[in-house]
Design a protein around this motif. Sequence first.
Motif, PDB file in Angstrom:
ATOM      1  N   THR A   1      -4.219 -17.031  -1.841  1.00  0.00           N
ATOM      2  CA  THR A   1      -4.933 -15.870  -2.327  1.00  0.00           C
ATOM      3  C   THR A   1      -4.050 -14.871  -3.035  1.00  0.00           C
ATOM      4  O   THR A   1      -4.420 -14.301  -4.034  1.00  0.00           O
ATOM      5  CB  THR A   1      -5.622 -15.151  -1.143  1.00  0.00           C
ATOM      6  OG1 THR A   1      -4.626 -14.746  -0.217  1.00  0.00           O
ATOM      7  CG2 THR A   1      -6.608 -16.070  -0.466  1.00  0.00           C
TER       8      THR A   1
ATOM      9  N   LEU B   1      -1.665 -15.869  -7.007  1.00  0.00           N
ATOM     10  CA  LEU B   1      -2.645 -15.085  -7.750  1.00  0.00           C
ATOM     11  C   LEU B   1      -2.034 -14.553  -9.037  1.00  0.00           C
ATOM     12  O   LEU B   1      -2.679 -14.558 -10.093  1.00  0.00           O
ATOM     13  CB  LEU B   1      -3.160 -13.938  -6.880  1.00  0.00           C
ATOM     14  CG  LEU B   1      -4.230 -13.041  -7.509  1.00  0.00           C
ATOM     15  CD1 LEU B   1      -5.422 -13.864  -7.994  1.00  0.00           C
ATOM     16  CD2 LEU B   1      -4.686 -11.976  -6.513  1.00  0.00           C
TER      17      LEU B   1
ATOM     18  N   ALA C   1      -9.271 -15.085  -3.747  1.00  0.00           N
ATOM     19  CA  ALA C   1      -8.490 -15.054  -4.985  1.00  0.00           C
ATOM     20  C   ALA C   1      -9.397 -15.130  -6.195  1.00  0.00           C
ATOM     21  O   ALA C   1      -9.157 -14.477  -7.217  1.00  0.00           O
ATOM     22  CB  ALA C   1      -7.483 -16.197  -4.987  1.00  0.00           C
TER      23      ALA C   1
END
Length: 249
Positions: free
Chosen positions: A8, A13, A54
């Motif tokens: 995430t 990310l 995410a």
Amino acid sequence: MSGAASGTGGRSLDRARALMGRPGAWLDAEGGGYGLRLGGDRRARVVVTLDEAAFRALVERPGLRVRNGGGWTGRNAPEPAAAPAPGRPGHIEGQRAVMQADGRLALRPANMGETPIAWLLRRKDRYGRPWLTPAQGVAGERLSRDAEIALSGPSLTMRWDALPRAGGGSSAVAEPGDRTLAAARRVAAALGACPPQTRLMLDSICVRGRSMQLAEGRLGLRRRQGRAVLIQGLDALAKHYGLGGAASR
């Protein structure tokens, strides 16, 4: 997904946000998460796998838009370059000067881009080995050049679609002419030197300029089956032209 980053936050990310700015980058639902691919279709490798949190972070920044064909692209990502027309790899319509029987030059329609054989020469299999040997490539290009000459002159009518599916014999129906007739005879001789089951594949790829995928579809072959048929034909062509190193792996 093996080899793909997931998660995430942090670097995953950040990497996803950076990649979504590239032309052709897109997201798609992948199992319980979202896979990010760089161009192509679902056969392309997933380089980052993200979870729902995410994905929502990407919706917030940089923003996503629905992609034609499914999935999402970055809201401000540039559009990928236009692909060649389906079935005609590297095809660029143009004109080429052709010598006529009276010695004058005439402009004839021609493909000024990359031929399907040249495109296949750049391809590699999953082990990094070239799809075609240099001798196979030269043989295919030589057939392509002769076919282009044969079909370019006003004094010649060819019926390539009448190629025999089995047995020998020439399918060329021609009126007396200049160098186009000589080229047509070379094409007929070259195809006649190839196994009958390979002639229609050579016709599709080398003469008509079709892609492998389109040729396989038109000939009723399974995906990847066409490569074996093409290589068999190109090996026979290379032997006919007297080219060394024709044998495929």
